[in-house]
Design a protein around this motif. Structure first.
Motif, PDB file in Angstrom:
ATOM      1  N   LEU A 149       0.890  -1.123   0.092  1.00  0.00           N
ATOM      2  CA  LEU A 149       0.008   0.009   0.079  1.00  0.00           C
ATOM      3  C   LEU A 149       0.969   1.296  -0.104  1.00  0.00           C
ATOM      4  O   LEU A 149       1.885   1.329   0.815  1.00  0.00           O
ATOM      5  N   LYS A 150       0.716   2.149  -0.968  1.00  0.00           N
ATOM      6  CA  LYS A 150       1.434   3.285  -1.004  1.00  0.00           C
ATOM      7  C   LYS A 150       0.953   4.426  -0.450  1.00  0.00           C
ATOM      8  O   LYS A 150      -0.355   4.937  -0.854  1.00  0.00           O
ATOM      9  N   VAL A 151       1.397   5.354   0.282  1.00  0.00           N
ATOM     10  CA  VAL A 151       0.859   6.650   1.022  1.00  0.00           C
ATOM     11  C   VAL A 151       1.909   7.411   0.607  1.00  0.00           C
ATOM     12  O   VAL A 151       3.002   7.509   0.667  1.00  0.00           O
ATOM     13  N   PHE A 152       1.454   8.664   0.033  1.00  0.00           N
ATOM     14  CA  PHE A 152       2.387   9.776  -0.385  1.00  0.00           C
ATOM     15  C   PHE A 152       2.302  10.897   0.748  1.00  0.00           C
ATOM     16  O   PHE A 152       1.431  11.388   1.126  1.00  0.00           O
ATOM     17  N   MET A 153       3.372  11.259   1.204  1.00  0.00           N
ATOM     18  CA  MET A 153       3.562  12.385   2.121  1.00  0.00           C
ATOM     19  C   MET A 153       3.820  13.711   1.636  1.00  0.00           C
ATOM     20  O   MET A 153       4.090  14.840   2.163  1.00  0.00           O
ATOM     21  N   ALA A 154       3.841  13.751   0.232  1.00  0.00           N
ATOM     22  CA  ALA A 154       3.857  15.026  -0.589  1.00  0.00           C
ATOM     23  C   ALA A 154       2.879  15.023  -1.638  1.00  0.00           C
ATOM     24  O   ALA A 154       1.977  14.149  -1.796  1.00  0.00           O
ATOM     25  N   TYR A 155       3.158  16.125  -2.365  1.00  0.00           N
ATOM     26  CA  TYR A 155       2.251  16.384  -3.703  1.00  0.00           C
ATOM     27  C   TYR A 155       1.038  16.959  -3.003  1.00  0.00           C
ATOM     28  O   TYR A 155      -0.241  16.235  -3.286  1.00  0.00           O
ATOM     29  N   LYS A 156       1.088  17.871  -2.191  1.00  0.00           N
ATOM     30  CA  LYS A 156      -0.229  18.442  -1.572  1.00  0.00           C
ATOM     31  C   LYS A 156      -1.332  18.942  -2.729  1.00  0.00           C
ATOM     32  O   LYS A 156      -1.236  19.172  -3.824  1.00  0.00           O
ATOM     33  N   VAL A 182       6.103   4.551   1.395  1.00  0.00           N
ATOM     34  CA  VAL A 182       5.847   5.793   1.684  1.00  0.00           C
ATOM     35  C   VAL A 182       6.871   6.826   0.604  1.00  0.00           C
ATOM     36  O   VAL A 182       8.016   6.430   0.555  1.00  0.00           O
ATOM     37  N   HIS A 183       6.385   7.807   0.207  1.00  0.00           N
ATOM     38  CA  HIS A 183       7.013   8.915  -0.449  1.00  0.00           C
ATOM     39  C   HIS A 183       7.430   9.815   0.620  1.00  0.00           C
ATOM     40  O   HIS A 183       6.339  10.654   0.984  1.00  0.00           O
ATOM     41  N   ALA A 184       8.531   9.852   1.189  1.00  0.00           N
ATOM     42  CA  ALA A 184       8.677  10.826   2.333  1.00  0.00           C
ATOM     43  C   ALA A 184       9.437  12.228   2.211  1.00  0.00           C
ATOM     44  O   ALA A 184      10.535  12.345   1.884  1.00  0.00           O
ATOM     45  N   VAL A 237      10.547   2.750   2.453  1.00  0.00           N
ATOM     46  CA  VAL A 237      10.760   3.945   2.226  1.00  0.00           C
ATOM     47  C   VAL A 237      11.166   4.180   0.641  1.00  0.00           C
ATOM     48  O   VAL A 237      12.280   3.636   0.173  1.00  0.00           O
ATOM     49  N   VAL A 238      10.539   4.629  -0.378  1.00  0.00           N
ATOM     50  CA  VAL A 238      10.804   4.663  -1.639  1.00  0.00           C
ATOM     51  C   VAL A 238      11.560   5.803  -1.960  1.00  0.00           C
ATOM     52  O   VAL A 238      11.931   6.683  -1.184  1.00  0.00           O
ATOM     53  N   HIS A 239      12.342   5.756  -3.007  1.00  0.00           N
ATOM     54  CA  HIS A 239      13.391   6.708  -3.663  1.00  0.00           C
ATOM     55  C   HIS A 239      14.115   7.335  -2.453  1.00  0.00           C
ATOM     56  O   HIS A 239      13.696   8.893  -2.434  1.00  0.00           O
ATOM     57  N   VAL A 240      14.715   6.916  -1.685  1.00  0.00           N
ATOM     58  CA  VAL A 240      15.667   7.497  -0.889  1.00  0.00           C
ATOM     59  C   VAL A 240      16.957   8.215  -1.377  1.00  0.00           C
ATOM     60  O   VAL A 240      17.685   7.727  -2.065  1.00  0.00           O
ATOM     61  N   TRP A 287      13.257  15.250 -10.658  1.00  0.00           N
ATOM     62  CA  TRP A 287      12.217  14.221  -9.810  1.00  0.00           C
ATOM     63  C   TRP A 287      12.085  14.542  -8.334  1.00  0.00           C
ATOM     64  O   TRP A 287      12.716  15.532  -7.892  1.00  0.00           O
ATOM     65  N   SER A 288      11.256  14.026  -7.831  1.00  0.00           N
ATOM     66  CA  SER A 288      10.821  14.136  -6.434  1.00  0.00           C
ATOM     67  C   SER A 288      10.714  12.970  -5.685  1.00  0.00           C
ATOM     68  O   SER A 288      10.291  11.744  -6.333  1.00  0.00           O
ATOM     69  N   PRO A 289      11.772  13.152  -4.862  1.00  0.00           N
ATOM     70  CA  PRO A 289      12.453  14.084  -4.109  1.00  0.00           C
ATOM     71  C   PRO A 289      13.829  14.375  -4.993  1.00  0.00           C
ATOM     72  O   PRO A 289      13.663  13.703  -6.029  1.00  0.00           O
TER      73      PRO A 289
HETATM   74 ZN   LIG Z   1       7.362   9.364  -4.974  1.00  0.00          ZN
END
Ligand SMILES: [Zn+2]
Ligand SMILES: NC(=O)NCCC(=O)O
Ligand SMILES: [Zn+2]
Length: 480
Positions: A149-156, A182-184, A237-240, A287-289
């Motif tokens: 399950l993926k949760v985004f903490m960004a892209y308001k 998570v996208h942290a 944690v994705v894309h650290v 890219w983000s981050p």
């Molecule tokens: Zn992301």
């Protein structure tokens, strides 16, 4: 027809040895010296490595984002993946608030079915937790085989979920055996920094990086880790990208939190200065981050080497420079975020990691395939070379060098962020469940032959691979 791969060097996450590999009905049925089988096609692998197919845990194919849709669909994206040595991808299924999860999953199945040339699974985005979502989740996880399950903490105001949603997702994931991703980044703070930059007239691509400092990637990573500890759940944690996030993951792992970290080739190879390229070319590297100052690269390599980060995803999210990235001319916040990497992930890690002595050959296989299979409920069906596994195999020539270029890549996008970089090694032949997808560097696969893979739950597949625990082989996924 059965196939017999002769005289190659089999490499897994733990072994390296000379052996022949017999494939029957898409499955590895024998591994040994001097094998023979009447009627089997001989595939010569002399002087080559025989690797398990790469597994890419992070792709965005045909995904609407930033006012446009990613340039690669499941046909072009999986074809490019296969050229690059990847035989399974896990793509992100987006969801919308108020829409049944099952409808979103159906949409993603429609994008992939009949198009993918290699096998695929889905992660499920969680935008909200309410009674409808709570009622649907068990079916998604246990029946649909979508166990992450993926949760985004960004892209308001686009994808971002609040901390309450993240926490409740972690609680539900613990209950049902799913792995939360998570996208942290701190989306609220980023929104403020973007507004401030634009008001000051700072509109160039470099301000994308400057408005997303590493400090708040670290902050969000630490916050997610603490919520995971509180919930007694599990987190990936994705894309650290940076030292601050690596430190948070390492600290949490030391405290026994069940947390894992992925990085991507772009963060290992490219740095923030790429966003300063003239003529808006910096947009190719948004890219983000964001890409970070160069010193972070060494931190990421060290973290892969010492196991603080465990996997490499491509985060393949391709947008053409002409006609898509240029949506952000005059306003960096409108540049579609993401880049093409599905084809180069595997070989970049081999070349920059193994050949340059940063990781071992066994670590390479673990990071690019085996560990991903274990975390995401695909192991031991996929992610290794052993009797009984799917014959997802890459025959890899380590004795060549080549130059990465958009002129020769197979991704459906008009630039390559690694343009001009010379790398060692090349996938020559790629098999998916025993069938050729790439044969002697030519595509011979079948559009639509890729199958959706229902994955095991995290609890079933990975109970034994938590930080500090012994590993053992368990679980396995099923095709539908
Ligand atoms: Zn992301
Ligand atoms: N990473 C990125 O910039 N684009 C893809 C979407 C995401 O993973 O955040
Ligand atoms: Zn992504």
């Amino acid at each position: 027809m059965s196939k017999l791969i002769k005289n190659g060097t089999v490499v897994t996450a733990v072994d390296q040895y000379q052996a022949d590999v017999l494939i029957e009905n898409g499955i590895i049925t024998q591994i040994g010296l001097n094998l023979s089988k009447e009627g089997a096609e001989i595939v010569d692998a002399s002087g080559h490595y025989v690797f398990p197919g790469g597994i890419d845990p992070h792709t965005h194919l045909e995904m609407p984002f930033g006012g446009t849709v990613t340039a690669d669909d499941f046909e072009t994206g999986t074809t490019a993946a296969a050229f690059g040595g990847t035989t399974t991808i896990i793509d992100f299924c987006l969801t919308n608030k108020g829409r049944p999860l099952s409808q979103s999953v159906q949409t993603w199945h429609q994008k992939a079915a009949g198009k993918a040339v290699i096998d695929y699974g889905f992660h499920l985005m969680i935008a909200e937790i309410n009674d409808e979502v709570l009622a649907e989740l068990p079916k998604m996880i246990h029946e649909e085989g979508i166990t992450s399950l993926k949760v985004f903490m960004a892209y308001k105001n686009v994808f971002q979920a609040d901390d309450g949603t993240l926490y409740r997702t972690l609680v539900e994931a613990k209950r049902h055996g799913a792995l939360v991703m998570v996208h942290a980044e701190n989306g609220d703070v980023i929104e403020y920094l973007i507004k401030e930059a634009l008001e000051a007239g700072n509109t160039d691509p470099i301000y994308h990086a400057l408005t997303r400092p590493s400090l708040i990637e670290g902050e969000a990573t630490g916050r997610a880790a603490k919520l995971t500890a509180l919930a007694g759940s599990q987190l990936y944690v994705v894309h650290v990208t940076c030292e601050e996030a690596v430190q948070q993951i390492a600290e949490a792992r030391n405290q026994g939190v069940d947390i894992w970290g992925e990085t991507c080739p772009q963060y290992l190879m490219l740095d923030q200065t790429y966003l300063e390229k003239p003529n808006f070319e910096g947009a190719k590297y948004v890219w983000s981050p964001p890409l970070r100052p160069q010193y972070h690269q060494e931190t990421l390599w060290t973290a892969l080497k010492n196991g603080q980060l465990q996997t490499l995803g491509s985060d393949h999210c391709s947008f053409n420079f002409n006609g898509q990235k240029d949506l952000g001319l005059g306003d960096f916040s409108k540049i579609p975020n993401g880049g093409p990497c599905i084809e180069d992930r595997f070989s970049i890690l081999y070349s920059e990691g193994v050949v340059k002595g940063r990781i071992t050959l066994n670590q390479f296989v673990d990071i690019v395939s085996t560990r991903i299979a274990k975390l995401f409920g695909l192991f031991p069906k996929k992610g290794t070379i052993a009797v009984g596994c799917d014959a997802d195999i890459v025959i890899f020539n380590p004795n060549v060098t080549r130059t990465i270029s958009a002129e020769t890549h197979h991704m459906n996008v008009d630039y390559n962020p690694f343009e001009g970089i010379v790398i060692s090694g090349e996938p020559v032949t790629v098999l998916s469940r025993g069938e050729y997808v790439i044969r002697n560097k030519q595509f011979v696969g079948t559009v639509g032959a890729g199958q959706f893979v229902k994955r095991d739950t995290y609890h079933a597949a990975s109970r034994e691979v938590k930080p500090g625990k012994e590993e053992s082989v368990k679980g396995g996924a099923t095709h539908v």
